[in-house]
Design a protein around this motif. Structure first.
Motif, PDB file in Angstrom:
ATOM      1  N   UNK A 197       0.629  -1.092   0.010  1.00 54.57           N
ATOM      2  CA  UNK A 197      -0.186   0.457   0.009  1.00 54.57           C
ATOM      3  C   UNK A 197       0.846   0.740   0.480  1.00 54.57           C
ATOM      4  N   UNK A 198       1.855   1.332   0.814  1.00 54.21           N
ATOM      5  CA  UNK A 198       2.551   2.602   0.901  1.00 54.21           C
ATOM      6  C   UNK A 198       3.367   2.831  -0.246  1.00 54.21           C
ATOM      7  N   UNK A 199       4.064   1.534  -1.270  1.00 52.63           N
ATOM      8  CA  UNK A 199       4.911   1.626  -2.549  1.00 52.63           C
ATOM      9  C   UNK A 199       3.634   2.346  -3.487  1.00 52.63           C
ATOM     10  N   UNK A 200       2.495   1.774  -2.798  1.00 53.59           N
ATOM     11  CA  UNK A 200       1.486   1.928  -4.728  1.00 53.59           C
ATOM     12  C   UNK A 200       0.920   3.225  -4.335  1.00 53.59           C
ATOM     13  N   UNK A 201       0.918   4.477  -2.693  1.00 51.59           N
ATOM     14  CA  UNK A 201       0.360   5.809  -3.122  1.00 51.59           C
ATOM     15  C   UNK A 201       1.469   6.368  -3.117  1.00 51.59           C
ATOM     16  N   UNK A 202       3.100   5.875  -3.494  1.00 52.91           N
ATOM     17  CA  UNK A 202       3.770   7.536  -3.773  1.00 52.91           C
ATOM     18  C   UNK A 202       3.548   7.509  -5.485  1.00 52.91           C
ATOM     19  N   UNK A 203       4.440   8.910  -5.577  1.00 55.46           N
ATOM     20  CA  UNK A 203       4.284   8.878  -6.915  1.00 55.46           C
ATOM     21  C   UNK A 203       4.111   7.813  -8.323  1.00 55.46           C
ATOM     22  N   UNK A 204       4.014   7.343  -8.523  1.00 56.12           N
ATOM     23  CA  UNK A 204       4.698   6.396  -9.688  1.00 56.12           C
ATOM     24  C   UNK A 204       3.763   6.854 -11.639  1.00 56.12           C
ATOM     25  N   UNK A 205       4.803   7.108 -12.234  1.00 58.00           N
ATOM     26  CA  UNK A 205       4.165   7.413 -13.360  1.00 58.00           C
ATOM     27  C   UNK A 205       3.605   5.881 -14.221  1.00 58.00           C
ATOM     28  N   UNK A 206       2.907   6.658 -14.693  1.00 55.20           N
ATOM     29  CA  UNK A 206       2.123   5.627 -15.969  1.00 55.20           C
ATOM     30  C   UNK A 206       1.031   4.508 -15.442  1.00 55.20           C
ATOM     31  N   UNK A 207       1.035   5.328 -13.988  1.00 55.45           N
ATOM     32  CA  UNK A 207      -0.118   4.236 -13.689  1.00 55.45           C
ATOM     33  C   UNK A 207      -1.287   4.538 -13.101  1.00 55.45           C
ATOM     34  N   UNK A 208      -2.343   4.297 -13.625  1.00 53.17           N
ATOM     35  CA  UNK A 208      -4.078   5.404 -13.767  1.00 53.17           C
ATOM     36  C   UNK A 208      -4.348   4.195 -12.961  1.00 53.17           C
ATOM     37  N   UNK A 209      -5.151   5.069 -12.009  1.00 56.81           N
ATOM     38  CA  UNK A 209      -6.266   4.487 -11.148  1.00 56.81           C
ATOM     39  C   UNK A 209      -7.683   4.858 -12.437  1.00 56.81           C
ATOM     40  N   UNK A 210      -8.638   3.552 -12.042  1.00 60.12           N
ATOM     41  CA  UNK A 210      -9.794   3.847 -12.526  1.00 60.12           C
ATOM     42  C   UNK A 210     -11.157   4.517 -11.701  1.00 60.12           C
ATOM     43  N   UNK A 211     -12.063   5.185 -11.809  1.00 54.45           N
ATOM     44  CA  UNK A 211     -12.438   6.559 -11.361  1.00 54.45           C
ATOM     45  C   UNK A 211     -11.869   7.383 -10.942  1.00 54.45           C
ATOM     46  N   UNK A 212     -12.519   7.734  -9.495  1.00 56.25           N
ATOM     47  CA  UNK A 212     -11.811   9.821  -8.811  1.00 56.25           C
ATOM     48  C   UNK A 212     -11.310   8.793  -7.497  1.00 56.25           C
TER      49      UNK A 212
END
Length: 226
Positions: A197-212
């Motif tokens: 989770x903590x890794x995923x929360x950090x800014x990462x280029x090319x990663x787009x989440x669906x929805x808002x």
């Protein structure tokens, strides 16, 4: 932490903490802790007798502090929100920046295993919030601190912009639930998921989440059906 629930025009959940003897305060703390554990794992319909047994107190002691189940439920909910507030404030004061504070807060939250969004306490807590101003105020204080950490970590360029504190609440709730993992790895699963989770929360280029992004306000909206 000893907490008191008051409902305008109704009975309070036991005497004011300052008015209780030391042994009475300890009994009250044990009751709230036992109820929280049982409500989260077995649901709020667990018998009051079982709460008393888990707390190690007599039924008379339980009913003197909490004459009915609703008062006990509200005390548990208030205890959760106020503990989360203490954790958030402590993390904010200790962290050199917003991301470090958020990181520390989530680690302590995971250690306490508070599930808010999908545990058996979720619906009863929503109902309790409707009629208890003190409980709503406690929830709002916690959410304000939490959202501040999220916003400032985003402003610092560390936390991804398409995340809201509600997203994190949903993940943390899943994190503290039973995983069903094999016994030999079950103890490490929550820690591994938290690191992911903590890794995923950090800014990462090319990663787009669906929805808002899910906001704190969204957590108060009716949940969707099955």
């Amino acid at each position: 932490m000893v907490l008191v629930v008051e409902r305008t025009g109704e009975r309070a959940a036991g005497a004011e903490p300052g008015a209780l003897r030391a042994d009475a305060r300890r009994n009250r703390e044990r009751i709230v802790l036992a109820a929280r554990e049982l409500f989260m794992t077995q649901g709020v319909d667990v018998s009051m007798d079982e709460v008393a047994r888990r707390a190690g107190v007599g039924k008379g002691t339980l009913y003197r502090r909490f004459p009915d189940r609703d008062l006990l439920l509200e005390a548990v909910a208030l205890d959760i929100y106020e503990r989360l507030t203490v954790m958030a404030r402590r993390a904010w004061e200790r962290g050199p920046d917003a991301w470090s504070s958020l990181n520390g807060f989530l680690r302590e939250w995971a250690a306490f295993r508070f599930g808010l969004a999908n545990s058996p306490l979720c619906h009863p807590m929503r109902e309790a919030l409707k009629g208890n101003r003190q409980l709503r105020d406690a929830r709002d204080v916690w959410l304000e601190l939490f959202e501040r950490m999220v916003r400032e970590a985003q402003d610092d360029g560390v936390l991804r912009r398409d995340i809201g504190c509600g997203d994190i609440v949903m993940f943390m709730d899943r994190l503290v639930q039973e995983t069903g993992a094999p016994a030999d790895v079950a103890d490490t699963v929550p820690a591994r998921l938290l690191e992911l989770l903590l890794d995923a929360l950090r800014v990462q280029p090319g990663s787009v989440l669906p929805g808002r992004a899910i906001t704190g306000a969204d957590l108060n909206r009716p949940v969707s059906g099955p």
